[in-house]
Design an enzyme around this catalytic site. Structure first.
Site, PDB file in Angstrom:
ATOM      1  N   SER A  54       9.301  32.178 -26.868  1.00 16.65           N
ATOM      2  CA  SER A  54       9.821  33.224 -27.645  1.00 16.65           C
ATOM      3  C   SER A  54      10.805  32.864 -28.720  1.00 16.65           C
ATOM      4  O   SER A  54      11.517  31.652 -28.563  1.00 16.65           O
ATOM      5  CB  SER A  54      10.682  34.298 -26.783  1.00 16.65           C
ATOM      6  OG  SER A  54      11.813  33.739 -26.364  1.00 16.65           O
ATOM      7  N   HIS A 111       4.615  -3.459 -13.212  1.00 12.36           N
ATOM      8  CA  HIS A 111       6.194  -3.075 -14.030  1.00 12.36           C
ATOM      9  C   HIS A 111       6.726  -4.743 -14.249  1.00 12.36           C
ATOM     10  O   HIS A 111       6.566  -5.490 -13.457  1.00 12.36           O
ATOM     11  CB  HIS A 111       6.987  -2.402 -13.096  1.00 12.36           C
ATOM     12  CG  HIS A 111       8.462  -1.936 -13.681  1.00 12.36           C
ATOM     13  ND1 HIS A 111       8.569  -2.056 -14.922  1.00 12.36           N
ATOM     14  CD2 HIS A 111       9.477  -1.483 -12.891  1.00 12.36           C
ATOM     15  CE1 HIS A 111       9.974  -1.628 -15.028  1.00 12.36           C
ATOM     16  NE2 HIS A 111      10.633  -1.508 -14.115  1.00 12.36           N
ATOM     17  N   TYR A 118       0.711  -1.098   0.050  1.00 12.23           N
ATOM     18  CA  TYR A 118      -0.078   0.087   0.087  1.00 12.23           C
ATOM     19  C   TYR A 118       0.986   1.193   0.121  1.00 12.23           C
ATOM     20  O   TYR A 118       0.945   2.120   0.857  1.00 12.23           O
ATOM     21  CB  TYR A 118      -0.824   0.052   1.177  1.00 12.23           C
ATOM     22  CG  TYR A 118      -2.184   0.834   1.085  1.00 12.23           C
ATOM     23  CD1 TYR A 118      -3.342   0.291   0.216  1.00 12.23           C
ATOM     24  CD2 TYR A 118      -2.507   1.929   1.684  1.00 12.23           C
ATOM     25  CE1 TYR A 118      -4.427   1.076   0.274  1.00 12.23           C
ATOM     26  CE2 TYR A 118      -3.628   2.708   1.567  1.00 12.23           C
ATOM     27  CZ  TYR A 118      -4.492   2.319   0.789  1.00 12.23           C
ATOM     28  OH  TYR A 118      -5.721   3.082   0.538  1.00 12.23           O
ATOM     29  N   GLY A 119       1.699   1.037  -0.945  1.00 11.55           N
ATOM     30  CA  GLY A 119       2.502   2.334  -1.202  1.00 11.55           C
ATOM     31  C   GLY A 119       2.070   3.390  -2.504  1.00 11.55           C
ATOM     32  O   GLY A 119       0.933   3.510  -2.683  1.00 11.55           O
ATOM     33  N   ASP A 155      10.488   1.521 -20.139  1.00  6.81           N
ATOM     34  CA  ASP A 155      10.400   2.074 -18.849  1.00  6.81           C
ATOM     35  C   ASP A 155      11.704   2.465 -18.136  1.00  6.81           C
ATOM     36  O   ASP A 155      11.964   3.685 -17.847  1.00  6.81           O
ATOM     37  CB  ASP A 155       9.423   1.209 -17.875  1.00  6.81           C
ATOM     38  CG  ASP A 155       9.075   2.276 -16.776  1.00  6.81           C
ATOM     39  OD1 ASP A 155       8.255   2.745 -16.749  1.00  6.81           O
ATOM     40  OD2 ASP A 155       9.617   1.812 -15.596  1.00  6.81           O
ATOM     41  N   GLY A 179       1.589   6.982  -8.702  1.00  5.60           N
ATOM     42  CA  GLY A 179       0.198   6.752  -8.054  1.00  5.60           C
ATOM     43  C   GLY A 179      -0.373   7.711  -7.632  1.00  5.60           C
ATOM     44  O   GLY A 179      -1.880   7.976  -7.921  1.00  5.60           O
TER      45      GLY A 179
HETATM   46  N1  NAP Z   1       6.202   4.757  -8.165  1.00  2.00           N
HETATM   47  C1  NAP Z   1       5.441   4.816  -9.152  1.00  2.00           C
HETATM   48  O1  NAP Z   1       5.087   5.934  -9.832  1.00  2.00           O
HETATM   49  C2  NAP Z   1       5.546   3.488 -10.021  1.00  2.00           C
HETATM   50  C3  NAP Z   1       4.859   3.680 -11.364  1.00  2.00           C
HETATM   51  C4  NAP Z   1       4.508   2.570 -11.984  1.00  2.00           C
HETATM   52  C5  NAP Z   1       4.891   1.317 -11.747  1.00  2.00           C
HETATM   53  N2  NAP Z   1       5.419   1.231 -10.651  1.00  2.00           N
HETATM   54  C6  NAP Z   1       5.872  -0.336  -9.854  1.00  2.00           C
HETATM   55  O2  NAP Z   1       4.862  -0.426  -8.830  1.00  2.00           O
HETATM   56  C7  NAP Z   1       5.344  -1.306  -8.034  1.00  2.00           C
HETATM   57  C8  NAP Z   1       5.314  -0.647  -6.446  1.00  2.00           C
HETATM   58  O3  NAP Z   1       6.308   0.393  -6.423  1.00  2.00           O
HETATM   59  P1  NAP Z   1       5.861   1.537  -5.417  1.00  2.00           P
HETATM   60  O4  NAP Z   1       6.651   2.835  -5.736  1.00  2.00           O
HETATM   61  O5  NAP Z   1       4.375   1.920  -5.369  1.00  2.00           O
HETATM   62  O6  NAP Z   1       6.210   0.996  -4.023  1.00  2.00           O
HETATM   63  P2  NAP Z   1       6.526   1.577  -2.675  1.00  2.00           P
HETATM   64  O7  NAP Z   1       5.935   2.907  -2.765  1.00  2.00           O
HETATM   65  O8  NAP Z   1       7.739   1.652  -2.275  1.00  2.00           O
HETATM   66  O9  NAP Z   1       5.378   0.893  -1.693  1.00  2.00           O
HETATM   67  C9  NAP Z   1       5.899  -0.527  -1.355  1.00  2.00           C
HETATM   68  C10 NAP Z   1       4.871  -1.127  -0.630  1.00  2.00           C
HETATM   69  O10 NAP Z   1       5.412  -2.457  -0.206  1.00  2.00           O
HETATM   70  C11 NAP Z   1       5.402  -2.715   0.943  1.00  2.00           C
HETATM   71  N3  NAP Z   1       6.500  -3.587   1.205  1.00  2.00           N
HETATM   72  C12 NAP Z   1       7.847  -3.335   0.912  1.00  2.00           C
HETATM   73  N4  NAP Z   1       8.687  -4.410   1.510  1.00  2.00           N
HETATM   74  C13 NAP Z   1       7.729  -5.365   1.888  1.00  2.00           C
HETATM   75  C14 NAP Z   1       7.708  -6.604   2.506  1.00  2.00           C
HETATM   76  N5  NAP Z   1       8.915  -6.961   2.503  1.00  2.00           N
HETATM   77  N6  NAP Z   1       6.777  -7.530   2.747  1.00  2.00           N
HETATM   78  C15 NAP Z   1       5.261  -6.605   2.919  1.00  2.00           C
HETATM   79  N7  NAP Z   1       5.150  -5.560   2.322  1.00  2.00           N
HETATM   80  C16 NAP Z   1       6.561  -4.880   1.833  1.00  2.00           C
HETATM   81  C17 NAP Z   1       5.731  -1.210   1.734  1.00  2.00           C
HETATM   82  O11 NAP Z   1       5.148  -1.572   3.048  1.00  2.00           O
HETATM   83  P3  NAP Z   1       5.361  -0.499   4.398  1.00  2.00           P
HETATM   84  O12 NAP Z   1       4.305   0.701   4.032  1.00  2.00           O
HETATM   85  O13 NAP Z   1       4.970  -1.518   5.319  1.00  2.00           O
HETATM   86  O14 NAP Z   1       6.445  -0.150   3.960  1.00  2.00           O
HETATM   87  C18 NAP Z   1       4.584  -0.371   0.716  1.00  2.00           C
HETATM   88  O15 NAP Z   1       3.250  -0.504   1.167  1.00  2.00           O
HETATM   89  C19 NAP Z   1       6.734  -1.789  -8.375  1.00  2.00           C
HETATM   90  O16 NAP Z   1       6.813  -2.804  -9.245  1.00  2.00           O
HETATM   91  C20 NAP Z   1       7.189  -0.352  -9.568  1.00  2.00           C
HETATM   92  O17 NAP Z   1       8.210  -0.814 -10.377  1.00  2.00           O
HETATM   93  C21 NAP Z   1       5.746   2.134  -9.622  1.00  2.00           C
END
Ligand code: NAP
Length: 315
Positions: free
Chosen positions: A232, A86, A3-4, A171, A112
């Protein structure tokens, strides 16, 4: 699962689209608390995984392999479909789902925060869609994957079908060569040049960094030619001259080298190796960059505009 940045936007948008959403988050973590505040009842990953028709892996790429092995794969329903945002972990072979599982990707082309804001405005951002493997029922896998893309609002813009390989490589290249790497390195170098020449840091920051948004907004809305039509003649003439000086044959060769490193897997291996050691290289780079004079200048400039969203990022 997670939930990030992305997980929260997907969960909220899907729920608002009428889908039943269970959030998987580690107990005691920041994501778990945020999900609860948003009205979900988060479960530990294994328990949430047991419930899902579609299990969306919204975890950091470097955690996919470990979480897949212990928290996800052993607990999935036999007819589960697994969703990625991704292509990194599948394309690099870090996660190898059993062949009877459907594996799809919906990769929104934006952060997000934007995904959620556009949805709330009744709009959407484009998403790339891919099917890695069809699992037991090809039509169901595809339909559920497309329903996910539509549910986050992307059908209001575009759902573009591609492959995990093409999404992953383009990407990574885009963010390294331009969006987060090349462009920010150019901003830093230009800022340094002005400050070393004796100009006030705030002036250098406004000219070389803050104004990026206005230009990016024009490119986003109207394309490169539309942006040029809105600046410009002086700016356009200088831009053609300086652009060809900066992006010369040597620079194009460097771009080809970066792309080759991504396609050949060398970048993925370096990233995984630093991640496995707790990111020592990246943490040192991050600390040095955070301490740079450009940050103090930026804080000064942004303080003049208190309406800006000055909240820190997820770190
Ligand atoms: N960021 C972007 O804009 C974007 C865009 C397109 C695609 N993506 C893709 O989306 C995916 C997620 O990226 P994100 O940027 O959303 O990640 P993020 O914000 O870093 O969120 C990660 C989430 O995973 C949880 N987490 C991390 N390690 C964990 C573990 N060992 N066990 C359980 N939960 C864990 C974290 O929990 P806590 O809250 O407890 O720390 C957090 O809720 C990736 O594959 C990324 O490439 C991201």
């Amino acid at each position: 699962m997670g939930y990030g940045n992305q997980g929260r936007a997907h969960a909220l948008n899907l729920r608002d689209s009428g889908m039943r959403v269970t959030v998987g988050a580690r107990p005691g973590g920041r994501g778990s608390a945020t999900a609860a505040a948003d009205g979900f009842s988060p479960l530990p990953l294994p328990e949430a995984a047991r419930q899902g028709n579609l299990v969306i892996v919204a975890l950091p790429d470097e955690m996919h392999a470990a979480c897949w092995a212990s928290d996800l794969a052993p607990h999935l329903r036999p007819d589960a479909i697994v969703g990625f945002l991704h292509g990194f972990s599948i394309h690099h072979g870090l996660v190898k789902p059993a062949s009877d599982l459907g594996v799809v990707m919906v990769a929104p082309k934006g952060p997000g925060k934007t995904l959620r804001e556009r949805f709330e405005q009744g709009l959407g951002i484009p998403a790339l869609f891919a099917v890695h493997q069809v699992g037991r029922d090809a039509a169901r896998t595809r339909a559920i994957g497309l329903a996910w893309a539509a549910g986050i609002g992307s059908a209001r813009a575009a759902i573009v079908e591609t492959t995990f390989a093409a999404e992953c490589e383009t990407d990574l290249f885009g963010e390294q060569a331009v969006l987060c790497g090349g462009m920010m390195a150019l901003v830093q170098a230009a800022f340094d040049t002005l400050v070393q020449a004796g100009y006030p840091p705030e002036l250098a920051y406004m000219e070389c960094c803050q104004e990026l948004k206005q230009i990016a907004d024009l490119v986003f809305e109207r394309g490169p030619a539309g942006m040029r039509a809105a600046i410009s003649n002086t700016a356009e003439f200088g831009a053609f001259e300086a652009g060809q000086q900066l992006v010369d044959d040597a620079m194009r060769e460097k771009l080809r080298t970066i792309l080759a490193g991504i396609r050949g897997g060398a970048f993925g291996a370096r990233f995984q190796s630093d991640a496995a050691a707790g990111f020592p290289w990246m943490r040192a780079k991050r600390a040095a960059a955070d301490a740079d004079a450009i940050e103090a200048a930026g804080r000064g400039v942004r303080a003049w505009m208190p309406w800006l969203d000055n909240r820190k990022d997820s770190r």
